[in-house]
Design a protein around this motif. Sequence first.
Motif, PDB file in Angstrom:
ATOM      1  N   LEU A  94       0.966  -8.461   0.447  1.00 58.53           N
ATOM      2  CA  LEU A  94       2.182  -8.690   0.440  1.00 58.53           C
ATOM      3  C   LEU A  94       3.211  -7.337   0.773  1.00 58.53           C
ATOM      4  CD1 LEU A  94       3.077 -11.565  -1.816  1.00 58.53           C
ATOM      5  CD2 LEU A  94       2.621 -11.681   0.692  1.00 58.53           C
ATOM      6  N   PRO A  95       4.331  -7.343   1.107  1.00 61.36           N
ATOM      7  CA  PRO A  95       5.086  -5.782   1.108  1.00 61.36           C
ATOM      8  C   PRO A  95       5.281  -5.171   0.076  1.00 61.36           C
ATOM      9  CG  PRO A  95       6.293  -7.757   2.482  1.00 61.36           C
ATOM     10  CD  PRO A  95       5.213  -8.554   1.678  1.00 61.36           C
ATOM     11  N   GLY A  96       5.294  -3.949   0.213  1.00 64.52           N
ATOM     12  CA  GLY A  96       5.321  -3.079  -0.881  1.00 64.52           C
ATOM     13  C   GLY A  96       6.568  -2.047  -0.613  1.00 64.52           C
ATOM     14  N   ALA A 118      15.267  10.070 -11.059  1.00 60.35           N
ATOM     15  CA  ALA A 118      14.892  10.774 -11.996  1.00 60.35           C
ATOM     16  C   ALA A 118      13.326  11.359 -11.358  1.00 60.35           C
ATOM     17  CB  ALA A 118      14.366  10.300 -13.309  1.00 60.35           C
ATOM     18  N   PRO A 119      12.721  12.669 -11.625  1.00 60.08           N
ATOM     19  CA  PRO A 119      11.566  12.769 -11.106  1.00 60.08           C
ATOM     20  C   PRO A 119      10.557  11.934 -11.511  1.00 60.08           C
ATOM     21  CG  PRO A 119      12.785  14.772 -12.031  1.00 60.08           C
ATOM     22  CD  PRO A 119      13.669  13.394 -12.571  1.00 60.08           C
ATOM     23  N   GLY A 120       9.586  11.618 -10.460  1.00 58.96           N
ATOM     24  CA  GLY A 120       8.476  10.894 -10.550  1.00 58.96           C
ATOM     25  C   GLY A 120       8.465  10.143  -9.379  1.00 58.96           C
ATOM     26  N   VAL A 121       7.604   9.139  -9.467  1.00 58.42           N
ATOM     27  CA  VAL A 121       7.476   8.084  -8.134  1.00 58.42           C
ATOM     28  C   VAL A 121       7.556   6.639  -8.644  1.00 58.42           C
ATOM     29  CG1 VAL A 121       5.873   7.230  -6.512  1.00 58.42           C
ATOM     30  CG2 VAL A 121       5.993   9.709  -6.995  1.00 58.42           C
ATOM     31  N   VAL A 122       8.425   5.948  -8.077  1.00 56.03           N
ATOM     32  CA  VAL A 122       8.434   4.362  -8.506  1.00 56.03           C
ATOM     33  C   VAL A 122       7.925   3.653  -7.453  1.00 56.03           C
ATOM     34  CG1 VAL A 122       9.993   2.564  -9.041  1.00 56.03           C
ATOM     35  CG2 VAL A 122      10.482   4.902  -9.890  1.00 56.03           C
ATOM     36  N   VAL A 123       7.058   2.786  -7.627  1.00 57.73           N
ATOM     37  CA  VAL A 123       6.243   2.002  -6.685  1.00 57.73           C
ATOM     38  C   VAL A 123       6.705   0.395  -7.088  1.00 57.73           C
ATOM     39  CG1 VAL A 123       4.340   1.220  -5.700  1.00 57.73           C
ATOM     40  CG2 VAL A 123       4.376   3.521  -6.375  1.00 57.73           C
ATOM     41  N   PHE A 124       7.254  -0.184  -6.009  1.00 59.12           N
ATOM     42  CA  PHE A 124       7.600  -1.728  -6.150  1.00 59.12           C
ATOM     43  C   PHE A 124       6.453  -2.338  -5.232  1.00 59.12           C
ATOM     44  CE2 PHE A 124      11.870  -0.109  -6.866  1.00 59.12           C
ATOM     45  CZ  PHE A 124      12.046  -0.602  -8.313  1.00 59.12           C
ATOM     46  N   ALA A 125       5.297  -2.979  -5.705  1.00 60.71           N
ATOM     47  CA  ALA A 125       4.232  -3.482  -5.059  1.00 60.71           C
ATOM     48  C   ALA A 125       4.353  -5.067  -5.121  1.00 60.71           C
ATOM     49  CB  ALA A 125       2.693  -2.870  -5.561  1.00 60.71           C
ATOM     50  N   HIS A 126       4.609  -5.643  -4.043  1.00 59.63           N
ATOM     51  CA  HIS A 126       4.513  -7.191  -4.179  1.00 59.63           C
ATOM     52  C   HIS A 126       3.313  -7.412  -4.426  1.00 59.63           C
ATOM     53  CE1 HIS A 126       8.675  -7.702  -2.072  1.00 59.63           C
ATOM     54  NE2 HIS A 126       8.692  -6.626  -2.841  1.00 59.63           N
ATOM     55  N   GLY A 127       2.321  -6.815  -3.565  1.00 60.49           N
ATOM     56  CA  GLY A 127       0.752  -7.593  -3.727  1.00 60.49           C
ATOM     57  C   GLY A 127       0.231  -6.189  -3.438  1.00 60.49           C
ATOM     58  N   SER A 128      -0.318  -5.409  -4.753  1.00 66.52           N
ATOM     59  CA  SER A 128      -1.020  -4.278  -4.449  1.00 66.52           C
ATOM     60  C   SER A 128      -2.436  -4.444  -4.172  1.00 66.52           C
ATOM     61  CB  SER A 128      -0.612  -3.181  -5.570  1.00 66.52           C
ATOM     62  OG  SER A 128      -1.096  -3.927  -6.809  1.00 66.52           O
ATOM     63  N   GLY A 129      -2.765  -5.668  -4.482  1.00 65.10           N
ATOM     64  CA  GLY A 129      -4.342  -5.780  -4.284  1.00 65.10           C
ATOM     65  C   GLY A 129      -4.448  -7.255  -3.550  1.00 65.10           C
ATOM     66  N   SER A 130      -5.423  -7.953  -3.729  1.00 60.05           N
ATOM     67  CA  SER A 130      -5.340  -9.362  -3.100  1.00 60.05           C
ATOM     68  C   SER A 130      -4.390 -10.201  -3.448  1.00 60.05           C
ATOM     69  CB  SER A 130      -6.947  -9.879  -3.600  1.00 60.05           C
ATOM     70  OG  SER A 130      -6.803 -11.398  -3.301  1.00 60.05           O
ATOM     71  N   ASN A 190       8.592   1.379   3.239  1.00 66.18           N
ATOM     72  CA  ASN A 190       8.157   0.019   3.030  1.00 66.18           C
ATOM     73  C   ASN A 190       6.924  -0.334   3.682  1.00 66.18           C
ATOM     74  OD1 ASN A 190      10.835  -1.237   1.576  1.00 66.18           O
ATOM     75  ND2 ASN A 190      11.591  -0.098   3.104  1.00 66.18           N
ATOM     76  N   THR A 191       6.100  -1.115   3.107  1.00 69.77           N
ATOM     77  CA  THR A 191       4.705  -1.686   3.840  1.00 69.77           C
ATOM     78  C   THR A 191       5.042  -3.024   4.136  1.00 69.77           C
ATOM     79  OG1 THR A 191       3.773  -2.024   1.845  1.00 69.77           O
ATOM     80  CG2 THR A 191       3.463   0.349   2.598  1.00 69.77           C
ATOM     81  N   PRO A 192       4.488  -3.343   5.322  1.00 68.91           N
ATOM     82  CA  PRO A 192       4.398  -4.823   5.720  1.00 68.91           C
ATOM     83  C   PRO A 192       3.370  -5.617   5.296  1.00 68.91           C
ATOM     84  CG  PRO A 192       3.307  -3.370   7.336  1.00 68.91           C
ATOM     85  CD  PRO A 192       3.837  -2.626   6.264  1.00 68.91           C
ATOM     86  N   SER A 193       3.754  -6.965   5.374  1.00 69.03           N
ATOM     87  CA  SER A 193       2.593  -7.979   5.091  1.00 69.03           C
ATOM     88  C   SER A 193       1.519  -7.920   6.114  1.00 69.03           C
ATOM     89  CB  SER A 193       3.186  -9.195   4.857  1.00 69.03           C
ATOM     90  OG  SER A 193       2.188 -10.017   4.833  1.00 69.03           O
ATOM     91  N   TYR A 194       0.308  -8.109   5.661  1.00 63.71           N
ATOM     92  CA  TYR A 194      -0.852  -7.927   6.457  1.00 63.71           C
ATOM     93  C   TYR A 194      -1.945  -8.821   5.889  1.00 63.71           C
ATOM     94  CZ  TYR A 194      -2.652  -4.019   4.134  1.00 63.71           C
ATOM     95  OH  TYR A 194      -3.055  -3.158   3.263  1.00 63.71           O
ATOM     96  N   ASP A 195      -2.889  -9.237   6.724  1.00 65.53           N
ATOM     97  CA  ASP A 195      -4.000 -10.104   6.268  1.00 65.53           C
ATOM     98  C   ASP A 195      -5.448  -9.502   6.596  1.00 65.53           C
ATOM     99  OD1 ASP A 195      -5.396 -12.101   4.929  1.00 65.53           O
ATOM    100  OD2 ASP A 195      -4.394 -13.903   5.946  1.00 65.53           O
ATOM    101  N   HIS A 196      -6.419  -9.855   5.645  1.00 71.24           N
ATOM    102  CA  HIS A 196      -7.609  -9.451   5.891  1.00 71.24           C
ATOM    103  C   HIS A 196      -8.235 -10.188   7.184  1.00 71.24           C
ATOM    104  CE1 HIS A 196      -7.664  -6.889   2.332  1.00 71.24           C
ATOM    105  NE2 HIS A 196      -7.417  -8.049   1.607  1.00 71.24           N
ATOM    106  N   ALA A 197      -8.855  -9.432   8.039  1.00 71.30           N
ATOM    107  CA  ALA A 197      -9.584 -10.153   9.138  1.00 71.30           C
ATOM    108  C   ALA A 197     -10.903 -10.301   9.010  1.00 71.30           C
ATOM    109  CB  ALA A 197      -9.386  -9.266  10.350  1.00 71.30           C
TER     110      ALA A 197
END
Length: 357
Positions: free
Chosen positions: A302-304, A312-324, A189-196
Amino acid sequence: PVEPRWDIPASKIPPASVGRLRERPDAVDKVTGRARYTDDLSFEGMLHARVKRAMVPSALVKSIDVSRARELPGVVAVLTAEDIPGRRTHGIVFPDWPVLVGVGERVRTVGDAVAVVAAEDREIATAALELIEVGLEELPIVGDAIAAAEPGAPQLHEGGNLLKHITVRKGDTRKGFEEAEVVVEHTFNTPSYDHAFIEPECSVARTTEDGRIEVYVGSQIPYDDRTQIALSLGVPETQVRVIGQLVGGGFGGKEDIAGQIHAALLARARALAPGAGTHRTGAGEDSGAEAAVEGPAGGLRLPGRLRVPPGAPGVVVFAHGSGSSRSSPRNRSSSSAPRLPASRCPAPPPSPPTGRC
């Protein structure tokens, strides 16, 4: 065979840049405070704008009353969604972020704007915000991407909560897992953070004597800004000019609309007001109506969630905010929608497995 001569230099002229330390052109001005950002601009007679935001994460707008704000001395313009002459949404990939949320429309994040005010100074504009009455019917909150994919979850958009489903397959991953000496399963899990950013976000717009709109903003995508501003104003792109200003930090956080459209709408409203007139700000500079809008704190990621490997083989990504965070309401705030369908994540092993990882 002929042996190559290694004593011949690659060039008789020493490299001017490659392999040499060079000072960033804007470094000294930024660290000394001499740098001028959009927020440092000032025009004669410039208005100051504030944005009335929903301040709830999920709701239906039932009513908006701006009558008291418009009567406040010093207020020049108060706009709602009904005052937008063109497209009422913006967004680079999916244009589903409302410029202003109108009556009968849905609030999807606490930062959604419902009205904008332009006044003679910041204090008056701030006071006008308190006079705007917004009736909201609060709705259930979709707290994260997993909840958004659950059966029966509230649908945040007409097309549903799923923004995009991307399937990536390369090789026989099932065989790879079966033959692996060690398989590590974990949910990250990745946290929420903001650009400085080292400068406040701000947009300044003005009308020229020939009726065009000029917008000053520190942006990473001025041409996309121009397109989106023109669509909301309902004018050709040739009637809009975006003048890029010094950027104190980007990292993808200035790739979306902040206050550009709001400032342009207010400048246009002032220019169209009875008796608005035009004036000069300096030799050779045409100026009509100006409005400076301070943007929201933007660029929030936002968190991801990353699960390796899934059931099943592979990778699943839940990205609340993978960009801006401003790309779309779907990757903002507590009302985020998932990037991929949900699957249950297994609990991590009680202790690290032995073997090669």
